[in-house]
Enzyme design. Structure first.
Site, mmCIF file in Angstrom:
data_model
loop_
_atom_site.group_PDB
_atom_site.id
_atom_site.type_symbol
_atom_site.label_atom_id
_atom_site.label_comp_id
_atom_site.label_asym_id
_atom_site.label_seq_id
_atom_site.Cartn_x
_atom_site.Cartn_y
_atom_site.Cartn_z
ATOM 1 N N ARG A 1 41.604 51.167 47.560
ATOM 2 C CA ARG A 1 41.573 49.532 48.339
ATOM 3 C C ARG A 1 41.135 49.890 49.828
ATOM 4 O O ARG A 1 40.589 49.079 50.510
ATOM 5 C CB ARG A 1 43.124 49.322 48.272
ATOM 6 C CG ARG A 1 43.455 48.757 46.931
ATOM 7 C CD ARG A 1 45.074 48.506 47.096
ATOM 8 N NE ARG A 1 45.619 49.726 46.884
ATOM 9 C CZ ARG A 1 46.969 49.819 46.734
ATOM 10 N NH1 ARG A 1 47.817 48.674 46.743
ATOM 11 N NH2 ARG A 1 47.737 50.777 46.530
ATOM 12 N N TYR B 1 45.855 52.972 28.475
ATOM 13 C CA TYR B 1 44.387 52.703 27.505
ATOM 14 C C TYR B 1 44.517 53.449 26.230
ATOM 15 O O TYR B 1 45.705 54.059 26.249
ATOM 16 C CB TYR B 1 43.260 53.043 28.504
ATOM 17 C CG TYR B 1 42.663 52.097 29.225
ATOM 18 C CD1 TYR B 1 43.720 51.283 30.229
ATOM 19 C CD2 TYR B 1 41.176 52.002 29.710
ATOM 20 C CE1 TYR B 1 43.098 50.384 31.046
ATOM 21 C CE2 TYR B 1 41.030 51.279 30.572
ATOM 22 C CZ TYR B 1 41.834 50.330 31.310
ATOM 23 O OH TYR B 1 41.239 49.380 32.277
#
Length: 408
Positions: free
Chosen positions: A349, A173
């Site tokens: 996850r 980013y």
């Protein structure tokens, strides 16, 4: 506590000025559940599930600091219109006994120029193969504007009731791309030497720290390794972490890896869900994923605590509290992190598969995670992030609207 004792991961702990009920954080995973940059009931329910399931803190991902910094056209950014919904979300999480953090940042070259109606930004001009667009070079005026936008986002996070902000300095980013010698080819004060490439990230953290004024916690999420040749790597991450400590701008470090721009699977390890990614992509990207996707979406062997080996080198170099991310699936990994000197752990996850995993670990420390690291959850962030092995519901974005509950 003596030097030989390790902290209890399930006991309360201090993160900067915030007291968490335990040391387990729901890591930032873009939810794909905001609509037109507003909070939805689905987004609130998403985070309430983890709070009810026992985490110490959940992380809202990702709240862009500027409209052009969003990686998806529906992503939240810090407008007046978004604030009431964000307050509904934080109140709902607090009602379940958990804290809540806002991940803030600017997508830079990973941003979606078509959806944002504005060019993506990069340290120097860069072609994004996924969006098939050029990212424009970031001007010094842009840098100054975006630094202040981070400060304003932090102030607004306090107003909305967040307990912490996690500043996104990873995954290539914008701030991460400035750190990367492969992407950043500038010749001014923001390019060249590591000190220059780190200048933007340090200015962001200083602005956020000053804006917060100790009222909420400040976390920096930073790459140790971009996972690409010529990118940012551990030998440079160590001094940058030390500079953050010297600057006194960070309450905790969360180390990560990989490049959403150049090697997105490097962070996750495990299988690359090529078929599932192709199914949700528009043409011609769909065809590209099917034909050459293996060149971009690599598979990496999975093992528990897979970022620990590198993160412990940061741990040895700084005294700052640290959050271990990457392959945290059960109590043995959490206890290992505590014994290695990490103060917190972050899970993603495993909690997508089982939002109540923390509560069940409290009842029985031997409870195994059911996550198989197939990574088929990854493509769902375009339609509502979920574990497809549990939730096979119709993508929710097509049903969104005021009648279906976005919070305005």
């Amino acid at each position: 506590m003596t030097a030989t004792e390790k902290p209890d991961v399930l006991a309360p702990a201090e993160l900067g000025p915030v007291r968490l009920r335990n040391r387990i954080i729901k890591a930032a995973t873009y939810e794909g559940l905001s609509h037109k940059a507003l909070v939805t009931k689905d987004l609130v329910d998403f985070h309430v599930a983890y709070a009810r399931g026992g985490v110490g803190m959940t992380t809202v991902a990702y709240c862009a600091v500027a409209k052009e910094g969003r990686t998806d056209r529906h992503q939240i950014y810090w407008t007046d219109e978004a604030m009431p919904g964000l307050r509904v979300l934080t109140d709902a999480v607090h009602a379940e006994g958990a804290a809540v953090s806002a991940q803030i940042g600017h997508g830079g070259p990973v941003a979606n120029p078509k959806g944002n109606g504005a060019p993506a930004l990069s340290p120097t001009k860069h072609f994004h193969a996924t969006s098939l667009n050029w990212a424009h070079e970031t001007s010094v005026a842009d840098i100054q504007r975006i630094v202040e936008a981070h400060a304003e986002a932090a102030r607004r996070a306090i107003e909305a009731g967040f307990d912490a902000v996690e500043v996104h300095l990873g995954h290539n980013y914008l701030a991460s791309s400035f750190l990367s010698p492969r992407i950043n080819r500038r010749t001014d004060a923001y390019g060249g030497s590591l000190e220059n490439r780190a200048r933007f990230a340090r200015e962001i953290m200083r602005a956020v720290h000053d804006a917060v004024g100790g009222r909420i916690a400040v976390i920096a999420k930073m790459n140790m390794d971009d996972g690409v040749p010529g990118g940012f790597w551990l030998d440079e991450a160590i001094p940058v972490a030390q500079w953050f400590e010297q600057d006194g701008t960070v309450d905790a470090l969360e180390m990560t890896a990989g490049s959403s721009l150049l090697n997105p699977m490097y962070l996750f390890k495990g299988d690359a869900p090529l078929k599932e990614f192709a199914e949700i992509m528009p043409q011609p990207i769909k065809l590209g994923v099917k034909t050459v996707g293996k060149r971009f979406l690599h598979s990496y062997p999975y093992k528990d605590a897979y970022l620990l080996e590198d993160a412990r080198q940061i741990r040895a170099a700084v005294k700052l509290p640290m959050i271990l991310l990457g392959g945290v699936t059960g109590k043995p990994v959490m206890d290992l992190a505590m014994s290695e000197g990490f103060e917190f752990v972050a899970m993603a996850r495993a909690l997508l598969r089982e939002p109540d995993l923390v509560n069940r670990l409290r009842e029985d420390a031997s409870t195994p995670s059911l996550c198989i690291h197939c990574n088929k959850c990854m493509p769902t962030n375009f339609t509502g992030t979920r574990c497809v092995l549990v939730d096979r519901s119709t993508p929710r974005r097509q049903n969104w609207g005021k009648a279906n509950g976005y919070v305005a």
